[in-house]
Each structure stands twice: as structure tokens, then as C-alpha cells.
Motif scaffolding. Structure first.
Motif, mmCIF file in Angstrom:
data_model
loop_
_atom_site.group_PDB
_atom_site.id
_atom_site.type_symbol
_atom_site.label_atom_id
_atom_site.label_comp_id
_atom_site.label_asym_id
_atom_site.label_seq_id
_atom_site.Cartn_x
_atom_site.Cartn_y
_atom_site.Cartn_z
ATOM 1 N N GLN A 232 36.044 -4.340 14.959
ATOM 2 C CA GLN A 232 35.450 -5.233 13.958
ATOM 3 C C GLN A 232 36.189 -5.105 12.628
ATOM 4 N N GLN A 233 37.497 -5.039 12.709
ATOM 5 C CA GLN A 233 38.256 -4.717 11.519
ATOM 6 C C GLN A 233 38.241 -5.816 10.470
ATOM 7 N N GLU A 234 38.250 -7.079 10.891
ATOM 8 C CA GLU A 234 38.412 -8.159 9.921
ATOM 9 C C GLU A 234 37.186 -8.300 9.028
ATOM 10 N N SER A 235 35.990 -8.091 9.581
ATOM 11 C CA SER A 235 34.781 -8.262 8.780
ATOM 12 C C SER A 235 34.480 -7.059 7.902
ATOM 13 N N LEU A 236 34.932 -5.858 8.312
ATOM 14 C CA LEU A 236 34.585 -4.648 7.583
ATOM 15 C C LEU A 236 35.733 -4.084 6.755
ATOM 16 N N LEU A 237 36.975 -4.271 7.219
ATOM 17 C CA LEU A 237 38.103 -3.687 6.505
ATOM 18 C C LEU A 237 38.664 -4.605 5.423
ATOM 19 N N MET A 238 38.555 -5.918 5.575
ATOM 20 C CA MET A 238 39.123 -6.825 4.589
ATOM 21 C C MET A 238 38.524 -6.639 3.198
ATOM 22 N N PRO A 239 37.199 -6.448 3.067
ATOM 23 C CA PRO A 239 36.671 -6.161 1.724
ATOM 24 C C PRO A 239 37.277 -4.895 1.108
ATOM 25 N N SER A 240 37.571 -3.902 1.946
ATOM 26 C CA SER A 240 38.200 -2.685 1.428
ATOM 27 C C SER A 240 39.617 -2.968 0.946
#
Length: 703
Positions: free
Chosen positions: A334-342
Motif C-alpha cells: 500500500q505504498q502509494e496511499s501511505l508513503l506519498m504523503p511522507s
């Protein structure tokens, strides 16, 4: 050994008259026993003394001792120079002494050397060599004290190196590792409960490998229990050492137990709020764990810690996370939904080094993310970082912008080049930014060569013309390299004509690095654009380089280099026998030869241009080349004449068909000039003229 300076002296082998064991500590260590008591050890050396040179002789100026027919070197271990000499040559010493004598003489000396801080690191580094040279797999008990002393050294570098050496010994022992552990396992296990911090650090690093080697389940559980105990140690350095090898437990533990151990320990380390060094190590360790455990376990146990570390109060923790985002991005489900804000947060971080690290990772993330994510999120990040106040940040994003543009639709990618990359190309105040922006252009060469991007290509050419006049030679060198890269992607040779003035300017550059970049890349450009382009533009280059009234000697040498690289490629093109790499096919002469001089060049299956010139154009070019070489072979500078002579010889070897019909006559016409040049080079003999009807001209080099 006589001790005239009051300092302990080691002689290998030792002289027999050394005094009593009570008065000499080296005698108690077994270094001064008489030759008769070790006659069996020295028998092979007495039989052939000439084949066994002095094992410890490194300087003829030092005192010697002759014992039992062997010439030996004595070392004063208190003297720093001699002590360092022994420590730096342990491998050679043990190799020359052999296993038995190394155990008797070298090991006690190492125990003494461990008392000196300036030699412990070298001993720790040489420990595996000494161990196997002394047959430690069967005599491991002799190394117990030495290993413990090195692991307990107050210098962290020594204890860390000792731990690595012990692991190297266990790994290289192979099938004998269990025999080694019969001697070392008790002490390596007891190190867990040592009062010394450095010893417990070494124990933490070694535990995973011990658990992998031991065979019994009870011993494996003991290693696991000891490791958990060390993970909760009161000293932060011990906990950090344990954390650094957390990923090494994965091959030891069953995958069905990974969620309990070692992944179950991550949350405990994440709560270390008082020591950012633990969290820095955790950020590095998460990368190692996530790449092995799979996306499901990584998303469950490692994704949330990664997001939390990206918001850490310590900028050093955030920096480590940002440098590893490219490697981590594809490890979660689920990298795109959780890592992009970071990523967006790190791109606006208050610390410059964090933003620089983030900018350098954008390209790697763009190759892994979906096109929609790139266009909706990463494009905004590129705009933000491209306008950053720090030149290091702008340089980082200039290097990463290529993959972002490649992942976008043309309607998004071209405006990104116009609004971000072109301003970076004109950033003359910071050559680093210009240099990296030019390097970033290489990844976008196919896009700019497209027919729909003609205006964009013209704008880039204008920027390159300005950059080619930069005061920073690295910027000019990057332009020179980019020109040859563009040659591989232009639609037609005519499109490259806009870049030829830049090429001519840079070949006359004051920097040798810039000139070399042009000269060495020119054969690739000729190979790509074909003989028609080469005849036109190489003639311009040669007129400029060979003009004796304006050119310098190194420019005339460059002319020889250009001809030697370009002419053989032109010959293949003109002969219609281009062998290209795509399918290892050959273009037949019938399909490529044309008598018209203005024919549009054709393109082969790999996109390379090939063409043939008219007979008249070819004859004129041959005459021009002959005239250039006739000037170069009689140049007043010897190095130019040498280059010209090598050029002539190479042409008849590498391009035999280039001067078909004129080859022999051209060669004999230059005979007198080349004869004088070659006589200067060789220093003797003459060159015999080869008639045009000679059989030699058809079978070998006429020179």
C-alpha cells in the motif's frame, strides 16, 4: 636473547642462552626453549636450509641471531617501529614459519602485542589469516584468550573488527565450523554476560551466525535467548549492535515465525525516544528486512515504523529514511496511499540535507510508481524542489527529472522540461546545477528528438550553446558528452546540424578533458549518422585542426585520432556491409549502394543511418584526407609525426577498402614524405616503394 636495552625482545626462533624462565617472561611463554627440545619441528628446515629463507627478515640493518642453522630476525616489541612491522606482516610471518612454529612463536607474541593500542587493530584484521595459518580448526583453544582480548578492546574499531574476523573464521571454516565451535562456543556464549560493553557488543553481532552453525535445538534457543537479552541491554551501543544484525536472523528462523522474531522486536526499538542512533540504525535495518520478508509481512510490521521514522524529530533519522525511499517503495503493498504523503513532507523538510536526499530518490520512485501517481504527486514534488533555494537540492532534482518526464504523458512531460529543467540549464551562478541538468537531459533525448518537440529541441540547443561557453570546464565537458548522446536519437543527420557549431567550438576548448570527450565520442557519432554526414563535417573539423598557422600541436594529434576512429566506420558504411548489433545481420551492397550523392540516408533495423557517396564526392574526400596526412607526416612536432605514421599504418589494416582504386597510387605518392617521418620514429632503415601493380599490395600493408 641478550637484552641490552632493558626491553623485551622476541627472536623467532630464539637463541638458546636466554636465562631462566623466572627472569624472562618470554621464556615462560615458550619463546625461548632450546633447539634440542624442538628438533622435530626444525628437521625439515635443517635438511634444506637454502629453501627456507629468514622467515622474519624485513630489514638487514636489524640484529640477527643464528639458531640451529636458521638465520632469524629479532624484534624489540617495545619499539613502536618494530612492533608495527610485526603486526603489519603477520600473514607473511605465519606463512614462512609454518603452522607448528607459528603456534609456538607467533601466538605468544600476539598476546604481548595486544597490550599495545597501536597494534591491536592490525592484529584484529589479520586474525583470520593467523587462525588458518596456525591450523586453528584443530587448535582453536589456543585462540580463546586472544579473541577475548581483542573483543574487549576499549577502541570500538578494534572490537568491531574482531567481531567481523570471528564471523569470517566461522564462515570460511565451512564444514569445519562445528569443530571450531567446540573450542570457541563456550567463550562466545559467555561474552553475553561480560561486564565489558565492547565484549557484549561483539557477542550481539556474533549470535545470529552461532545459531545458524550449531546443530542442536537447545543451542539455537540459547543463542536466540542471549540475543533477546542483549536487545534489552542497558547500554545503547549494545542495543545498536544487536539491531544492526537483526536481518541476519531471517535465514535462521522459520518464515512462519518471522512475525514474532525478529520482526516482533522492531516496535521495541522504535520506542527508543532518547537515542536517535538507535532509530537511525532501525531505518537502515528496515530496508534489509523489507527486501526479504515479502510485501505482506513488510506492510504489516514495517510500513508504519517507516512512516513514523519519516516524521522523526531528529533530522538524521529523516535523512536516512529519505535516502532509502527508492529501495523501500516497492517493498510494501500500500505504498502509494501511505508513503506519498511522507515523500511530500520530506520534500519540504526544513533541513537541506533531507531535501537533497529526497530529490535524488525521485527518479527511482518514478520508475516504480504508477503513471497516475507520477503525474498527480511527483510532478508537484519536482516543481517544489526545482525552485528550492539550495543549489544542492536543485542539482539533485535535475538529475532525477528524466525518469519523471519519461513516466508522464507528453502533454505533462514537455511543460515540465520547459518550466523546471530549462531554468536549471541557465543557472550560471551554480555550475553544479548546470552540470547535473545537462546530465539529466541525456535521459530525455528520445523525447526531444520527436517530431512534435521541434520547438523544445531548438530551445535546448540554445541553452547548450550558452553552456558550452561556461567558465566551468565540467559544464563544457558534460555538453560534449551530451552531443554524442543526442546523435543516437536524432531523427535525421540534418537535425544534428544545429549541434555541429557547438561540437566545433568544444574541440578547440582550453581543457584537455573537454577535447578528449569530443574526440573519443566522435566515432560513435559517425557510426550513428553515417558517411554522408561524416564527409561534410569531418572536412570542416580537419580544415580547422590542421591549419598550421592557427592550430596547436595537440589539435593536429586530435586530427589523427579523429581519422583513425572515423574512417574505418565510414568504410563499412560506404561498402554497404554494416554489421549492426540488433540481430547480427548484414546489409548487402545491392540494397545500400547508390550512385546519387544527394540520396536521403536510409535507416537500418537498429536506427543507424547508412549511405553511399557518389564517385566524385568520394574521390574528393580521399584527396582531402591524403592532403591532410601529407601535411601531418612532415609536421615539425615529433609527436604529430608519430600519430600520423600510426594513422597511415592503421588505415591500411582497418580500412582496406576505403581507398579502393587509388590506394596504392596514393600510398606511393606519399612514400617520400612518410619515409622521412618513419625514419625519425624508427631511427633506422628505409621504406621500399610498392608499385601499384605489385602483388604485395593485395595481400598486406604496403608500408
Amino acid at each position: 636473547v641478550p637484552n641490552d636495552g632493558g626491553a623485551p625482545i622476541v627472536a623467532v626462533p630464539a637463541s638458546p642462552n636466554t636465562g631462566s624462565a623466572e627472569s624472562n617472561p618470554l621464556a615462560r611463554a615458550g619463546l625461548n626453549s632450546t633447539p634440542s627440545s624442538r628438533s622435530s619441528e626444525y628437521a625439515e628446515y635443517r635438511q634444506a636450509p637454502s629453501k627456507n629463507p629468514n622467515p622474519l627478515t624485513f630489514s638487514a640493518s636489524k640484529p640477527r641471531a643464528v639458531v640451529d642453522g636458521i638465520d632469524c630476525q629479532r624484534y624489540n616489541l617495545v619499539d613502536r617501529e618494530q612492533r608495527q612491522e610485526v603486526a603489519n606482516n603477520l600473514r607473511e610471518i605465519c606463512h614462512r614459519l609454518g603452522p607448528r612454529r607459528s603456534r609456538r612463536m607467533v601466538l605468544p607474541a600476539l598476546d604481548l602485542l595486544c597490550d599495545f593500542e597501536d597494534t591491536t587493530l592490525q592484529i584484529a584484521q589479520s586474525l583470520p589469516d593467523v587462525f588458518f595459518a596456525c591450523e586453528g580448526t584443530t587448535h582453536g583453544h589456543l585462540f580463546v584468550s586472544l579473541i577475548y582480548d581483542l573483543c574487549s578492546a576499549p577502541d570500538p574499531a578494534v572490537s568491531s573488527e574482531a567481531s567481523r574476523s570471528v564471523k569470517t573464521i566461522l564462515v570460511e571454516a565451512g564444514e569445519m565450523a562445528k569443530d571450531v565451535l567446540d573450542h570457541l562456543y563456550p567463550v562466545l556464549t559467555d561474552m553475553t554476560f561480560s561486564p565489558w560493553t565492547s565484549v557484549r557488543c561483539s557477542a550481539a553481532v556474533i549470535q545470529p551466525l552461532l545459531a545458524k552453525i550449531v546443530s542442536s535445538t537447545e543451542d539455537k534457543l540459547e543463542c536466540k535467548s542471549n540475543f533477546k537479552f542483549l536487545c534489552e541491554d542497558l547500554d545503547v551501543s549494545v542495543r545498536r549492535s544487536a539491531l544492526s544484525v537483526l536481518h541476519e536472523w531471517l535465514p535462521v528462523i522459520s518464515s512462519s515465525e518471522w512475525h514474532k522474531f525478529p520482526l516482533g522486536l522492531v516496535d521495541g526499538f522504535l520506542s527508543e525516544s532518547n537515542h536517535d542512533t538507535i532509530r537511525i540504525q532501525l531505518a537502515q535495518e528496515i530496508v534489509e528486512l523489507a527486501q526479504v520478508v515479502g510485501k505482506a509481512l513488510a506492510s504489516q510490521h514495517l510500513l508504519n515504523p517507516t512512516v513514523q521514522l519519516a516524521k522523526d524529530l531528529s533530522w538524521r533519522v529523516r535523512y536516512i529514511v529519505s535516502t532509502n525511499f527508492g529501495a523501500l517503495y516497492n517493498c510494501f503493498s500500500q505504498q502509494e496511499s501511505l508513503l506519498m504523503p511522507s515523500i511530500l513532507r520530506l520534500a519540504r523538510d526544513e533541513e537541506v540535507q533531507v531535501r537533497v536526499a529526497t530529490a535524488k530518490q525521485i527518479g527511482s520512485i518514478a520508475t516504480l510508481a504508477s503513471n497516475m501517481t507520477v503525474e498527480t504527486t511527483l510532478v508537484d514534488v519536482v516543481h517544489t524542489l526545482g525552485k528550492d533555494e539550495s543549489p544542492e537540492v536543485r542539482a539533485g532534482i535535475a538529475r532525477s527529472i528524466g525518469p519523471v518526464v519519461a513516466a508522464c504523458a507528453p502533454s505533462v512531460g514537455r511543460p515540465l522540461i520547459m518550466t523546471v529543467l530549462l531554468p536549471l540549464l541557465s543557472d550560471t551562478a551554480f555550475p553544479l546545477v548546470q552540470h547535473t541538468a545537462i546530465m539529466g537531459l541525456a535521459a530525455m533525448a528520445p523525447l526531444m528528438a520527436d517530431r512534435a518537440a521541434t520547438d523544445l529541441f531548438s530551445l535546448v540547443v540554445l541553452q547548450l550553446q550558452t553552456a558550452s561557453q561556461s567558465t566551468a570546464w565540467r559544464v563544457r565537458e558534460s555538453v560534449a558528452n551530451l552531443l554524442h548522446h543526442f546523435a543516437a536519437h536524432v531523427r535525421t543527420p540534418d537535425q544534428f546540424e544545429e549541434l555541429v557549431p557547438i561540437l566545433i567550438r568544444l574541440i578547440n576548448d582550453d581543457s584537455s578533458a573537454v577535447r578528449c570527450a569530443i574526440v573519443h565520442g566522435l566515432p560513435m557519432t559517425v557510426q550513428r549518422l553515417g558517411a554522408t554526414w561524416a564527409v561534410k563535417n569531418i572536412t570542416r573539423l580537419l580544415d580547422f585542426l590542421v591549419d598550421k598557422s592557427k592550430s596547436k600541436f595537440y589539435q593536429r594529434i586530435q586530427a589523427c585520432t579523429i581519422l583513425s576512429g572515423a574512417l574505418p566506420l565510414m568504410e563499412r558504411d560506404l561498402a554497404g556491409q554494416w554489421i549492426y548489433t540488433g540481430g547480427q545481420q548484414q546489409l548487402q551492397s545491392s540494397s545500400t549502394v547508390s550512385s546519387t550523392s544527394n540520396r536521403t540516408p536510409a535507416v537500418d533495423a537498429t536506427g543507424k543511418y547508412f549511405s553511399t557517396l557518389s564517385t566524385d564526392a568520394r574521390t574528393k574526400f580521399n584527396a582531402m584526407v591524403a592532403g591532410v596526412i601529407s601535411q601531418l607526416v612532415i609536421d615539425k612536432v615529433l609527436s604529430v609525426r608519430e600519430s600520423a605514421a600510426r594513422l597511415v599504418v592503421s588505415l591500411f589494416e582497418d580500412a582496406p577498402m576505403l581507398f579502393v582504386g587509388e590506394r596504392e597510387g596514393w600510398a606511393c605518392g606519399l612514400r617520400s614524405d612518410i619515409e622521412a617521418s618513419v625514419r625519425d620514429i624508427v631511427g633506422k632503415g628505409t621504406i621500399t616503394a610498392v608499385p601499384s601493380n605489385s602483388q604485395t599490395s593485395n595481400s598486406g600493408n604496403p608500408f
